[in-house]
Motif scaffolding. Structure first.
Motif, short mmCIF file in Angstrom:
data_model
loop_
_atom_site.label_atom_id
_atom_site.label_comp_id
_atom_site.label_asym_id
_atom_site.label_seq_id
_atom_site.Cartn_x
_atom_site.Cartn_y
_atom_site.Cartn_z
N ILE A 61 1.33 -1.06 0.09
CA ILE A 61 -0.28 -0.33 0.21
C ILE A 61 0.97 1.14 -0.25
O ILE A 61 2.05 1.52 0.68
N VAL A 62 0.84 2.17 -0.56
CA VAL A 62 1.37 3.27 -0.97
C VAL A 62 1.03 4.44 -0.84
O VAL A 62 0.48 4.97 -1.46
N THR A 65 -1.76 8.53 2.40
CA THR A 65 -3.21 8.46 2.63
C THR A 65 -4.25 7.54 2.10
O THR A 65 -4.95 7.54 2.64
N VAL A 66 -3.04 6.90 1.53
CA VAL A 66 -4.26 5.62 0.87
C VAL A 66 -3.41 4.43 2.14
O VAL A 66 -4.76 3.09 2.34
N GLU A 69 -6.64 4.60 4.69
CA GLU A 69 -7.78 4.04 3.77
C GLU A 69 -7.60 3.00 4.39
O GLU A 69 -8.79 2.38 4.92
N TYR A 70 -6.44 2.13 4.07
CA TYR A 70 -6.07 0.82 4.03
C TYR A 70 -6.81 0.23 5.06
O TYR A 70 -7.29 -0.67 5.89
N ARG A 96 -10.77 14.67 5.43
CA ARG A 96 -9.56 13.99 4.36
C ARG A 96 -8.99 14.98 3.69
O ARG A 96 -7.69 15.16 3.88
N ARG A 97 -9.76 16.47 4.04
CA ARG A 97 -9.24 17.87 3.79
C ARG A 97 -8.12 18.56 4.48
O ARG A 97 -7.23 18.68 3.81
N GLU A 100 -4.68 16.18 3.74
CA GLU A 100 -4.53 16.59 2.58
C GLU A 100 -3.83 18.15 2.94
O GLU A 100 -2.67 17.72 2.02
N TRP A 101 -4.56 18.88 3.49
CA TRP A 101 -3.48 19.82 3.84
C TRP A 101 -2.51 20.09 4.94
O TRP A 101 -1.06 19.98 4.14
#
Lengths: 230, 230
Positions: A61-62, A65-66, A69-70, A96-97, A100-101
């Motif tokens: 899993i890369v 953020t990914v 989620e996993y 999530r925003r 990402e920030w």
């Protein structure tokens, strides 16, 4: 078994380590120096970014953020009130925003620059981009950092935790970035008391403890870095 | 009601429009010029990035990947075989890795540069960053594009769709980026026949049709842009 390819000065890597700690998961840590572009590393992730989580040597899993989620789908969803993503779609979107920030915008404007100029360049060969730090990049990143700390302060003042009433991924993504900048002595805590109070709450969690003992070769941490009350 | 703040030359915006189209959702489109930093736009998203989806004027969802997760949770999950995220966590992670690749890495290395230099700078005032295009930025982006098209070609050759056997978010994120570069005549299709065959399949979908008629002021599309068989 979980294996995490990480670097102690990668905010996305620290974020995943905090989440694993919160969920009581142990991972074997493999320190990766992305600029060396090891073939085995590129085979796991052609983008040459960190972190990468592999599970049972079969699934890779890369990306921070990914991976988050996993971990939510395979662990968090069964954690009830300890889950770090909300249940409602709109609340999940706000968390999530902010992730990402901190791992996208703040990384591109602040963290990545300061780490590259002050830490990575010392270790890189000249053909990898090593050399003297770029003073203008450091100056620009420090100016941007003030705005980011002000934003964290504003969030911490107007909400209980950064994304709302409950502790979430947003807090751990933010604390991951801030902890690296704090190690480097870049955070002017006296200017943002609400951000400081929030960070002290995160810093005292057991999941945070491993970071306080970690040292980067040749770059000692700020004097107060490991203190819970600073 | 859905409102999407977007720009026709933003890959993440096109990605969300494709997903909405695939799910049969209509959104009112508001074209936003991010460099103008309208106060109402910054109030929706202090990061000043696109797209932003608002639902029923109460919920604002910020950013292409975050909107995609929201649409999966509120629409995709009920779409059965038309769902664009897989069910299994490891397959979801591969789809998300590729979405990040196209909207993050490829955007930062190719799409954003070419759009900025060839489109946005024509519209920006000098205090907003307007002026003559930077030839060296264009050259670097074009070199990077070759590598990205080769990667898409490799994926298209080794899998039925980019992330695996089924059509997914990965295909729409990739096609969103490629469609902008194709509008600008930047894609050397003859070099990557497998990528071309994949793109033709996406391009012929009804969700894609609105793009084919869109024009950017002062920048006509490549001659073959709107042709399904090119």
């Amino acid at each position: 078994m979980l294996i995490l390819h990480h670097h102690p000065m990668s905010a996305a890597s620290r974020f995943v380590r905090l989440v694993l700690g919160e969920y009581g998961e142990r991972a074997e840590l493999v320190e990766e120096r992305p600029w060396e572009r090891r073939p085995e590393f590129l085979a796991l992730n052609p983008a040459a970014t960190l972190p990468i989580l592999t599970e049972d040597r079969s699934v890779s899993i890369v990306g921070g953020t990914v991976v988050a989620e996993y971990l939510d789908e395979t662990r968090g969803a069964f954690q009830r009130e300890r889950r770090l993503l909300a249940e409602k779609p709109a609340e999940r979107a706000e968390i999530r925003r902010l992730v990402e920030w901190f791992l996208g915008k703040m990384d591109a404007e602040v963290t990545r620059y300061l780490v590259r100029e002050r830490v990575f360049k010392r270790e890189m060969r000249s053909n990898e981009g090593g050399g003297a730090p770029d003073a203008s990049a450091i100056r620009a990143a420090r100016t941007n950092l003030k705005n980011h700390m002000r934003y964290i302060g504003w969030l911490a003042e107007s909400r209980n935790w950064l994304s709302g009433p409950r502790l979430s991924y947003a807090d751990f993504a933010g604390a991951a970035a801030v902890s690296i900048l704090d190690y480097l002595g870049e955070v002017a805590w006296e200017e943002e008391p609400a951000a400081k109070e929030w960070y002290m709450r995160i810093k005292s969690r057991p999941s945070f403890r491993p970071f306080l003992a970690e040292r980067v070769r040749g770059v000692p941490p700020a004097a107060h870095y490991a203190e819970l009350d600073f």
